[in-house]
Enzyme design. Structure first.
Site, PDB file in Angstrom:
ATOM      1  N   THR A  99       0.863  -1.177   0.000  1.00 54.75           N
ATOM      2  CA  THR A  99       0.000   0.000   0.000  1.00 54.75           C
ATOM      3  C   THR A  99       0.902   1.230   0.000  1.00 54.75           C
ATOM      4  O   THR A  99       1.582   1.509   0.989  1.00 54.75           O
ATOM      5  CB  THR A  99      -0.922   0.018   1.229  1.00 54.75           C
ATOM      6  OG1 THR A  99      -1.714  -1.168   1.230  1.00 54.75           O
ATOM      7  CG2 THR A  99      -1.847   1.232   1.193  1.00 54.75           C
ATOM      8  N   LYS A 175      -7.111   1.194  -3.172  1.00 56.27           N
ATOM      9  CA  LYS A 175      -6.733   0.587  -1.888  1.00 56.27           C
ATOM     10  C   LYS A 175      -6.823   1.602  -0.753  1.00 56.27           C
ATOM     11  O   LYS A 175      -7.254   1.274   0.359  1.00 56.27           O
ATOM     12  CB  LYS A 175      -5.317   0.028  -1.984  1.00 56.27           C
ATOM     13  CG  LYS A 175      -4.789  -0.591  -0.674  1.00 56.27           C
ATOM     14  CD  LYS A 175      -5.596  -1.793  -0.226  1.00 56.27           C
ATOM     15  CE  LYS A 175      -5.139  -2.355   1.119  1.00 56.27           C
ATOM     16  NZ  LYS A 175      -3.797  -2.895   1.111  1.00 56.27           N
ATOM     17  N   LYS A 243      -0.206   4.133   8.877  1.00 54.20           N
ATOM     18  CA  LYS A 243       0.390   4.593   7.616  1.00 54.20           C
ATOM     19  C   LYS A 243      -0.667   4.774   6.531  1.00 54.20           C
ATOM     20  O   LYS A 243      -0.711   5.810   5.855  1.00 54.20           O
ATOM     21  CB  LYS A 243       1.436   3.582   7.148  1.00 54.20           C
ATOM     22  CG  LYS A 243       1.962   3.805   5.726  1.00 54.20           C
ATOM     23  CD  LYS A 243       2.968   2.750   5.316  1.00 54.20           C
ATOM     24  CE  LYS A 243       2.368   1.389   5.069  1.00 54.20           C
ATOM     25  NZ  LYS A 243       1.607   1.297   3.782  1.00 54.20           N
TER      26      LYS A 243
END
Length: 296
Positions: A99, A175, A243
C-alpha cells in the site's frame, strides 16, 4: 488453469509469505527473497526456491511480485544499491503489492518504463489467511499487455480480482479508499466494544448480535474477536493502518477533499502507535480505548 509461470516474490513476510504458500499449493515453484532469511526458509518448506541473488529474478522469471512494507522499501528493492531494476529485461512485469501513495506508484512505473519494464499497481486486501486460500482482493491497475501476460498468476493469487484501469496509481487510489473505510470501521468497532464493556455487557455476546445486525463489518468482527480473546499477535501491525489512513488523507488533500471521519480515525491509530502499540496487531485498538485515560 494455465501452467505455472516462472515468478519471483520479493518480501515474504505475512502477506508475501502467504502468497508464496498459495502458489506452492497450486503447483507453482516461485523464487523468493527477503532480507530475513528465516522468512525465506519458512516458504522454502512449502516448495519455494530461495533466491540468493536478487538480480537472478531477471533471468529466472517473467514477473516479480514486490511485497514489502512501503514506497521507500519498494524503491530500495528496485533502484537501490544492488537493486533489481537494472537487470530486468524489456517486457518483464513488476507487480507492486504494498500500500503506497498513488504518486509513488505512478513514479515507479514511469521509471521502470524507461527500460521497457511493465508495471502492475496491485495492492491487496484481506490478510494472510485469505492470501493463503486465494480469497483476498487484488486491485490491479496497469497496461493491458501486463494484465494479460500475468492473468494466470493473478487468478492463482486471488478469486476477487479487479482490473481497475490501465493507469498505475489507480490501484493505490482504490486501496487507500478501502483502507480508510477499514480504519474507520475498526475504530467504530473498537469504540462500541469498549462501550459495551463499560455498560456491563458481555463483549462476546454483544459481538454475536452485531455480526447478525446492521452494525456488522468484516474487519470489526475479525479484529474484535481476537481482541476479546486477548490475541494481539500481529497479523496486521498497528503501524500499517496508521500509515495507510495517513496516505489516504494525503491523497484526499491533494484533490481538495476533507471528510468528517477519516481524520479522527487516522489520529487514533497514530496515538496508539505513539502509546507503544506499534508492535501489536491493530486489534489492540480495543485495549487502547479501554485504558482509563481513554475511558475517563
Amino acid at each position: 488453469m494455465s501452467a505455472p509461470l516462472p515468478v519471483t516474490v520479493i518480501g515474504v513476510g505475512n502477506m508475501g509469505g502467504a502468497m508464496a504458500q498459495r502458489l506452492c499449493a497450486l503447483g507453482w515453484t516461485p523464487w523468493v527473497h527477503d532480507i530475513d532469511a528465516s522468512k525465506v526458509q519458512g516458504v522454502v518448506h512449502f516448495g519455494a526456491l530461495a533466491l540468493a541473488d536478487i538480480a537472478r529474478a531477471a533471468t529466472e522469471s517473467i514477473a516479480t511480485i514486490i511485497c514489502v512494507v512501503d514506497a521507500n522499501q519498494t524503491r530500495e528493492v528496485l533502484f537501490g544499491p544492488g537493486g533489481l531494476a537494472p537487470h530486468l529485461p524489456a517486457g518483464h512485469v513488476v507487480i507492486l503489492c504494498p500500500t503506497i501513495g498513488p504518486q509513488d506508484a505512478e513514479d515507479i512505473a514511469a521509471q521502470l518504463a524507461t527500460t521497457g519494464v511493465l508495471t502492475l499497481d496491485a495492492p491487496m486486501s484481506g490478510g494472510p489467511a485469505r492470501a493463503r486460500e486465494g480469497s483476498m482482493s487484488l486491485m490491479v491497475a496497469g497496461p493491458a499487455a501486463a494484465w494479460e501476460r500475468c492473468l494466470p498468476l493473478l487468478q492463482a493469487l486471488s478469486a476477487k480480482l479487479f482490473h481497475i484501469s490501465d493507469r498505475p496509481g489507480d490501484g493505490a487510489r482504490t486501496k487507500l479508499v478501502n483502507n480508510l473505510l477499514a480504519g474507520i470501521n475498526l475504530v467504530g468497532a473498537a469504540e462500541v466494544m469498549a462501550l459495551a464493556a463499560r455498560l456491563g455487557l458481555d463483549q462476546r455476546r454483544t459481538l454475536d448480535v452485531i455480526e447478525q445486525s446492521s452494525g456488522q463489518s468484516w474487519i470489526g468482527s475479525d479484529r474484535m474477536r481476537r481482541a476479546i480473546a486477548g490475541d494481539l499477535a500481529p497479523r496486521a501491525h498497528m503501524t500499517l493502518l496508521a500509515k495507510d489512513t495517513q496516505l489516504a488523507l494525503d491523497a484526499a488533500s491533494q484533490v481538495g477533499f476533507s471528510g468528517p471521519l477519516g481524520v479522527h480515525a487516522s489520529a487514533l491509530f497514530a496515538a496508539a502507535v505513539a502509546a507503544g502499540l506499534e508492535g501489536l496487531d491493530d486489534a489492540a485498538l480495543l485495549e487502547f480505548l479501554q485504558r482509563p485515560k481513554m475511558a475517563g
